[in-house]
Design an enzyme around this catalytic site. Structure first.
Site, mmCIF file in Angstrom:
data_model
loop_
_atom_site.group_PDB
_atom_site.id
_atom_site.type_symbol
_atom_site.label_atom_id
_atom_site.label_comp_id
_atom_site.label_asym_id
_atom_site.label_seq_id
_atom_site.Cartn_x
_atom_site.Cartn_y
_atom_site.Cartn_z
ATOM 1 N N LEU A 80 0.751 -0.976 -0.032
ATOM 2 C CA LEU A 80 0.058 0.192 -0.096
ATOM 3 C C LEU A 80 0.802 1.232 -0.035
ATOM 4 O O LEU A 80 1.755 1.194 0.459
ATOM 5 C CB LEU A 80 -0.983 -0.067 1.404
ATOM 6 C CG LEU A 80 -2.099 -0.894 1.257
ATOM 7 C CD1 LEU A 80 -2.812 -1.043 2.586
ATOM 8 C CD2 LEU A 80 -2.999 -0.689 0.096
ATOM 9 N N LYS A 111 -5.233 -1.062 9.998
ATOM 10 C CA LYS A 111 -3.990 -1.979 9.635
ATOM 11 C C LYS A 111 -3.316 -2.707 10.386
ATOM 12 O O LYS A 111 -2.735 -2.064 11.402
ATOM 13 C CB LYS A 111 -3.096 -0.816 9.101
ATOM 14 C CG LYS A 111 -1.765 -1.358 8.017
ATOM 15 C CD LYS A 111 -1.174 -0.085 7.581
ATOM 16 C CE LYS A 111 0.085 -0.616 6.676
ATOM 17 N NZ LYS A 111 0.814 -1.529 7.563
ATOM 18 N N ARG A 132 2.254 -13.652 1.555
ATOM 19 C CA ARG A 132 2.002 -12.762 0.554
ATOM 20 C C ARG A 132 3.529 -12.945 -0.523
ATOM 21 O O ARG A 132 3.399 -12.749 -1.546
ATOM 22 C CB ARG A 132 1.995 -11.166 1.022
ATOM 23 C CG ARG A 132 1.872 -10.298 -0.191
ATOM 24 C CD ARG A 132 1.652 -8.826 0.162
ATOM 25 N NE ARG A 132 2.810 -8.159 0.580
ATOM 26 C CZ ARG A 132 2.864 -7.139 1.369
ATOM 27 N NH1 ARG A 132 1.897 -6.340 1.258
ATOM 28 N NH2 ARG A 132 4.017 -6.458 1.754
ATOM 29 N N LYS A 277 -9.600 3.080 1.330
ATOM 30 C CA LYS A 277 -9.768 2.245 -0.140
ATOM 31 C C LYS A 277 -11.044 2.763 -0.652
ATOM 32 O O LYS A 277 -12.235 3.108 0.052
ATOM 33 C CB LYS A 277 -9.898 0.935 -0.117
ATOM 34 C CG LYS A 277 -8.905 0.106 0.686
ATOM 35 C CD LYS A 277 -9.358 -1.389 0.407
ATOM 36 C CE LYS A 277 -8.165 -2.242 1.318
ATOM 37 N NZ LYS A 277 -8.716 -3.707 1.636
ATOM 38 N N LYS A 301 -0.341 5.947 8.399
ATOM 39 C CA LYS A 301 0.353 5.228 9.467
ATOM 40 C C LYS A 301 0.383 6.016 10.540
ATOM 41 O O LYS A 301 0.561 7.549 10.604
ATOM 42 C CB LYS A 301 1.729 4.987 8.937
ATOM 43 C CG LYS A 301 2.064 3.876 7.720
ATOM 44 C CD LYS A 301 2.442 2.787 8.233
ATOM 45 C CE LYS A 301 4.007 2.666 8.360
ATOM 46 N NZ LYS A 301 4.464 1.440 8.787
ATOM 47 N N CYS A 396 18.475 0.638 51.793
ATOM 48 C CA CYS A 396 18.464 0.487 53.174
ATOM 49 C C CYS A 396 19.453 -0.501 53.550
ATOM 50 O O CYS A 396 19.922 -0.988 54.631
ATOM 51 C CB CYS A 396 17.194 0.249 53.824
ATOM 52 S SG CYS A 396 16.582 -1.526 53.386
ATOM 53 N N CYS A 409 12.993 -5.862 49.143
ATOM 54 C CA CYS A 409 13.807 -5.468 50.338
ATOM 55 C C CYS A 409 12.950 -6.285 51.535
ATOM 56 O O CYS A 409 11.843 -6.050 51.637
ATOM 57 C CB CYS A 409 13.563 -3.928 50.201
ATOM 58 S SG CYS A 409 14.221 -3.396 51.846
HETATM 59 ZN ZN LIG Z 1 15.416 -1.518 51.577
#
Ligand SMILES: [Zn+2]
Length: 648
Positions: A80, A111, A132, A277, A301, A396, A409
Site C-alpha cells: 500500500l 491496518k 504474501r 480504500k 500510518k 537500606c 527488600c
Molecule cells: Zn530497603
C-alpha cells in the site's frame, strides 16, 4: 559523502535489515527506523533520477524463502501507498478527485501488524494458505494456518475465491505465551510471523494465532464494492475487526484515524495505522495502479511506538510494595515525538528471560500513559555486561528476598517504600491532603517515625511542632487539610491504601460496581471479574489484600481515625442503577461514546454477561456475549432502541 555512495550504503543496509526481517523474522531495528532510511533512499533516487539495480524500492515485501513450497497467487497482492500526516492524506484525496471529478465513498479499516496471508478456497473448502511473499509468489503455509481455531475451513460459497487478511497474535495470547515461554517473544508481530513461517505447525498451534480477514483477491463471485466483500467475509464466518466503516469525506476519514489511534492502546492486537480504500470496484479500475501499489488505496500510518536504542545501565528502585524494580537507563531516543531515556525492565525474572545485557541495542516500546518497556535485544554488542542481581536493598542495605520473578527488600523500615506510600496516600487522586508533599512524607518519617496512613491521620499540632520548615500557620493548615481529607469517597480510599495494580480508574470502577467498602472487602474473585478492566491478576490482588488479617486491621484502624466514606452520587437518567454490556460493533457509536452515554444516564458498563446484567446493547458481529444474554433471557437492544431510550 557523495550521493551515489550514500545510495549504495542505504541499499546495502536496507537489504540487510529486510533480509533479517522477512526471511528470519529477526528484525534488528524498528519499522520506523527502517522507514526513515527507506524514505531517504527514495528521495535520493527521485533527485538523481535513477535507482540502483538491487534497490529495495523495486520490491514488494519480502522474497519468499526456499524451504517452503512456493505458490503463485491468482491475483497479485499489492503493498500500500503510505501517508503519515493529514496533509499527505488530503493530497491523496485530491489525486482521487482529480481522476474521478469527485471524492467517492471510502472504506476505513484497521491496518493490522502481522503477516499478510492469502487463502484459496475451492468447492467451499480451504485448499491452500500462502504468505504474501513478493506479492506474486508466496510460501505455502496451509498446515500452519489451519491451526487457527476460528478460521473457517469450509464456507458456503463453492466457487474459487482468494480470501486475504492478516495472521496475528493477540496481545492477550502473547502475554499468556510469554508467561511460561523459555524465550519470550519480543512482540506480537514477530510472534505471528515466526510461527506461520516455522516449518513445524505445532509452533503456530501453541501460540494461538488469529486471522483477520479484510479483502478478497481473485473471485468467481460477483463483487462490486469493498462493502460487499466485507459482508461476504462476515457472513462466511471470518473474523473481521470492529472498527470497519465507510465515510464520504476526507474529514470523516481523518476522524476515523484519530479515533482509532485513541483506541489503539485498548486493542488486543497490534495495528500500526488505518487503511482507506475507494469502495466501488469499478471506480478502482478507472483510478488504476502503479508498478508497486494501487492508487485507490492508502495506508495512514500512526506515530511510531517502537524504536531501538542502547541500554546504558540499570538502576534498582524500591517501590511502595518493597519490590526492587529494574529501571533501564537508555541512550535517549525519540519515540513518536517523545524523548525516552528510561524504561522499565519489569523484574529480575524478565531480565533473565529477555537476556538483555548492558551495552546491547534493545527494542523499546512506548504506548500512551504507560512507562516505556524494553521488549528484547535487537543486537547483542560485543563486551555487553550481565545485569547483576542485587543481594541487598540499594537504599537500606537489608537483604533482598526473591519470590517468583521478583526481588523484595526485607527491611522493615526501608525509607523509600514508606515515604512513597505516605506520599501516595496523601496524593491528589487518593485522600488529597492539600499542602502535603513527598518532602513532608520524608520529614514525618525521618523525624516523627510516621510510617502509614494511620500515623498520618492521627497527627496533632504538638506532633508537628519543631519540624523544619513548619511554622504554626503551616502546621494549622496541614492539620486542617488532614481533617478535610478524612471525608472522602470510596474510590479515593481504595486508591489510597495502595492495593497492587489498583489505579484510579479501577478504583472508580470498583466503587461504581460495589458501592460500599464492605461490598468490596467481601467480593469474590468471580464478582470482581465482572468489573470492566479487572482481569484474573487484579481480582486476585484484591481478594488477597482483603483476606490478609493485617490489611483488614489497617483498614479498620483508618476508619477509626475518623474517615467517613461518602456514598457515590449516581447520575440520574434512564439507565439509573442498570448494568449494561456492550457487544459487537454499533452502526454509528464507538465503544467509548456508548460508554459515556450509558454512564451519563446513570448506568454502568459491565465486561461480561451474567445474571446481574440488566441490558445488552448489541451491534453487528456480536458473538458469544449475545448468545449468553439470549440464554439468560436478558433484554437485548440495538442502537436505534438505545437512542430512543436516551431520547436522542
Ligand atoms: Zn530497603
Amino acid at each position: 559523502m557523495d550521493k551515489l555512495a550514500r545510495m549504495k550504503e542505504l541499499v546495502a543496509t536496507l537489504n540487510e535489515w529486510a533480509k533479517l526481517y522477512y526471511e528470519e523474522d529477526a528484525p534488528v531495528v524498528s519499522d520506523a527506523e527502517y522507514d526513515r532510511l527507506y524514505d531517504e533512499l527514495r528521495k535520493l533516487e527521485e533527485e538523481e533520477g535513477y535507482s540502483l539495480k538491487d534497490s529495495p524500492t523495486h520490491r514488494v515485501g519480502g522474497a519468499p524463502q526456499r524451504k517452503f513450497e512456493q505458490s503463485k497467487h491468482l491475483k497479485k497482492l499489492y503493498s500500500l501507498d503510505k501517508c503519515q500526516t493529514s496533509e499527505e492524506f488530503y493530497e491523496w484525496c485530491a489525486r482521487i478527485e482529480k481522476a474521478l471529478g469527485y471524492l467517492p465513498t471510502l472504506t476505513c479499516e484497521y491496518k493490522f501488524d502481522g503477516l499478510t496471508l492469502n487463502l484459496l478456497y475451492e468447492n467451499g473448502k480451504l485448499q491452500k494458505a500462502t504468505t504474501r511473499g513478493n506479492g506474486t509468489v508466496g510460501e505455502v503455509v496451509t498446515a500452519q494456518v489451519k491451526t487457527i481455531k476460528k478460521l473457517p475451513t469450509s464456507i458456503s460459497f463453492k466457487g474459487r475465491i482468494e480470501i486475504q487478511g492478516e495472521g496475528i497474535l493477540r496481545l492477550s495470547n502473547l502475554e499468556k505465551y510469554n508467561a511460561t515461554a523459555a524465550e519470550p517473544l519480543k512482540n506480537a508481530r514477530n510472534g505471528a510471523a515466526g510461527a506461520i513461517r516455522s516449518l513445524d505447525p505445532s509452533v503456530a498451534a501453541e501460540r494461538g494465532l488469529s486471522f483477520m480477514a479484510y479483502n478478497i483477491g481473485y473471485s468467481e463471485l460477483e463483487l462490486d464494492t469493498q462493502q460487499s466483500m466485507h459482508k461476504f467475509l462476515v457472513d462466511e464466518g471470518f473474523e473481521v475487526e470492529g472498527g470497519w466503516r465507510t465515510v464520504n469525506s476526507a474529514k470523516d476519514a481523518m476522524l476515523f484515524a484519530a479515533e482509532t489511534e485513541e483506541e489503539r492502546p485498548n486493542l488486543d492486537y497490534l495495528i500500526d495505522g488505518v487503511v482507506f480504500k475507494v469502495d466501488d470496484l469499478r471506480l478502482r479500475d478507472e483510478i488504476g495502479v502503479t508498478e508497486k501499489f494501487p492508487k485507490w488505496a492508502v495506508a495512514y500510518k500512526f506515530k511510531a511506538d517502537e524504536m531501538t536504542t542502547e541500554l546504558k545501565d540499570v538502576e534498582w528502585q524500591v517501590s511502595r510494595s518493597a519490590k526492587l524494580n529494574p529501571i533501564a537507563i537508555l541512550e535517549p531516543v525519540d519515540i513518536g515525538g517523545v524523548t525516552v531515556s528510561r524504561a522499565t525492565l519489569n523484574n529480575y525474572g524478565d531480565i533473565l528471560k529477555k537476556q538483555v545485557r548492558i551495552g546491547d541495542r534493545v527494542f523499546i516500546r512506548r504506548s500512551n500513559d504507560v512507562i516505556p518497556e524494553i521488549m528484547g535485544v535487537a543486537q547483542r554488542q560485543e563486551g555487553a555486561k550481565f545485569i547483576e542481581k542485587p543481594t541487598v536493598c540499594p537504599v537500606c542495605g537489608s537483604p533482598v528476598e526473591e519470590s517468583g520473578a521478583f526481588l523484595y527488600c526485607t527491611g522493615k523500615h526501608c525509607a523509600p517504600q514508606i515515604i512513597s506510600a505516605l506520599d501516595h496516600f496523601a496524593s491528589k487522586d487518593a485522600l488529597d491532603i492539600d499542602g502535603f508533599s513527598e518532602k513532608t512524607a520524608e520529614l514525618l518519617f525521618n523525624e516523627r517515625h510516621i510510617f502509614d496512613g494511620v500515623g498520618l491521620l492521627s497527627l496533632t499540632k504538638e506532633d508537628m511542632l519543631g519540624l523544619e520548615g513548619f511554622g504554626e500557620k503551616k502546621i494549622g493548615n496541614l492539620i486542617a487539610s488532614i481533617e478535610k481529607a478524612k471525608h472522602t469517597t470510596l474510590d479515593r480510599f481504595l486508591f489510597a491504601i495502595g492495593i497492587e495494580g489498583i489505579g484510579k480508574k479501577t478504583a472508580r470502577d470498583l466503587q461504581k460496581r460495589f458501592k460500599t467498602l464492605e461490598g468490596i472487602m467481601s467480593a469474590s474473585e468471580e464478582e470482581l471479574l465482572e468489573v470492566d478492566g479487572i482481569g484474573d491478576i487484579l481480582a486476585k490482588n484484591i481478594t488477597d489484600y482483603f483476606s490478609d488479617e493485617k490489611n483488614r486491621d489497617y483498614v479498620e484502624r483508618l476508619i477509626a481515625c475518623g474517615i467517613t466514606i461518602e456514598e457515590p452520587e449516581e447520575a440520574d437518567g434512564v439507565f439509573k442503577g442498570m448494568r449494561i454490556v456492550l457487544t459487537g460493533s454499533l452502526p454509528t457509536y464507538r465503544r467509548g461514546e456508548a460508554t459515556a452515554l450509558i454512564e451519563g444516564a446513570g448506568g454502568e458498563v459491565a465486561a461480561s454477561v451474567s445474571k446481574t446484567v440488566d441490558l445488552v446493547l448489541a451491534g453487528e458481529d456480536a458473538g458469544s456475549k449475545l448468545e449468553k444474554a439470549q440464554k439468560l433471557g436478558i433484554k437485548i437492544i440495538d442502537e436505534d432502541e438505545f437512542k430512543r431510550m436516551l431520547g436522542i
